[in-house]
Design a protein around this motif. Structure first.
Motif, PDB file in Angstrom:
ATOM      1  N   GLN A   3       0.848  -1.190   0.000  1.00  0.00           N
ATOM      2  CA  GLN A   3       0.000   0.000   0.000  1.00  0.00           C
ATOM      3  C   GLN A   3       0.875   1.229   0.000  1.00  0.00           C
ATOM      4  OE1 GLN A   3      -2.742  -0.396   3.379  1.00  0.00           O
ATOM      5  NE2 GLN A   3      -4.413  -0.514   1.901  1.00  0.00           N
ATOM      6  N   VAL A  23       3.814   7.014   2.397  1.00  0.00           N
ATOM      7  CA  VAL A  23       4.152   5.913   3.284  1.00  0.00           C
ATOM      8  C   VAL A  23       3.918   4.603   2.547  1.00  0.00           C
ATOM      9  CG1 VAL A  23       3.641   4.761   5.450  1.00  0.00           C
ATOM     10  CG2 VAL A  23       3.570   7.259   5.319  1.00  0.00           C
ATOM     11  N   SER A  25       3.666   0.660   2.726  1.00  0.00           N
ATOM     12  CA  SER A  25       3.458  -0.474   3.633  1.00  0.00           C
ATOM     13  C   SER A  25       3.694  -1.776   2.896  1.00  0.00           C
ATOM     14  CB  SER A  25       2.028  -0.454   4.172  1.00  0.00           C
ATOM     15  OG  SER A  25       1.765   0.750   4.848  1.00  0.00           O
ATOM     16  N   ARG A  26       4.436  -2.682   3.546  1.00  0.00           N
ATOM     17  CA  ARG A  26       4.683  -4.034   3.017  1.00  0.00           C
ATOM     18  C   ARG A  26       5.420  -4.011   1.682  1.00  0.00           C
ATOM     19  NH1 ARG A  26      -0.112  -4.122   5.629  1.00  0.00           N
ATOM     20  NH2 ARG A  26      -1.346  -3.581   3.791  1.00  0.00           N
ATOM     21  N   THR A  28       8.954  -4.421   0.566  1.00  0.00           N
ATOM     22  CA  THR A  28      10.200  -4.843   1.190  1.00  0.00           C
ATOM     23  C   THR A  28      11.324  -5.098   0.205  1.00  0.00           C
ATOM     24  OG1 THR A  28       9.447  -7.134   1.152  1.00  0.00           O
ATOM     25  CG2 THR A  28       8.957  -5.850   3.141  1.00  0.00           C
ATOM     26  N   ASN A  77       9.854   4.095   6.277  1.00  0.00           N
ATOM     27  CA  ASN A  77       9.238   3.589   5.038  1.00  0.00           C
ATOM     28  C   ASN A  77       8.498   4.691   4.298  1.00  0.00           C
ATOM     29  OD1 ASN A  77      10.106   0.907   5.433  1.00  0.00           O
ATOM     30  ND2 ASN A  77       8.380   0.515   6.792  1.00  0.00           N
ATOM     31  N   THR A  78       9.118   5.857   4.236  1.00  0.00           N
ATOM     32  CA  THR A  78       8.458   7.021   3.677  1.00  0.00           C
ATOM     33  C   THR A  78       9.297   7.650   2.573  1.00  0.00           C
ATOM     34  OG1 THR A  78       7.354   7.469   5.789  1.00  0.00           O
ATOM     35  CG2 THR A  78       7.444   9.267   4.203  1.00  0.00           C
TER      36      THR A  78
END
Length: 127
Positions: A3, A23, A25-26, A28, A77-78
């Motif tokens: 996301q 941001v 998310s997930r 990696t 993570n931004t």
């Protein structure tokens, strides 16, 4: 599921500044690319800037060089886009995008190079 959530858009006068945030998310992938795109009504989506996650290399559209700066904070993570000296022609919806590949200067600006997209944040620059 990956996301991407953008924030920081708004309305400013010409010459002003904004900082966009995204941001992730997930997401990696360590050898990957993150980018910012924009799209004005009736126009195609345009690559604004991109950053290589592995080595920090950055790429910019000619129209924003010297005014915009892309950066990342891995701990948060931004992804950021600092936009200075804004012009009315910068008015658009701005999107964050992520690719699992290191795109380099031959592909960073192509929307089809990215597999994940945020919902966008509106930037309006008035003269």
């Amino acid at each position: 599921q990956v996301q991407l959530v953008e924030s920081g858009g708004g309305s400013v006068q010409a010459g002003g500044s904004l900082r966009l945030s995204c941001v992730a998310s997930r997401f990696t992938y360590s050898r990957s690319s993150l980018g910012w795109f924009r799209q004005a009504p009736g126009e195609e989506r345009q690559g604004v800037a991109s950053i290589d996650i592995a080595d920090g290399s950055t790429y910019y559209a000619d129209s924003v060089k010297g005014r915009f700066t892309i950066s990342q904070d891995n701990a948060k993570n931004t992804l950021y886009l600092q936009m200075n000296s804004l012009k009315p022609e910068d008015t658009a919806m701005y999107y964050c995008a992520a690719s699992a590949l290191r795109l380099g200067d031959v592909a960073w600006y192509l929307p089809g190079s990215y597999m994940y997209w945020g919902q966008g944040t509106q930037v309006i620059v008035s003269s």
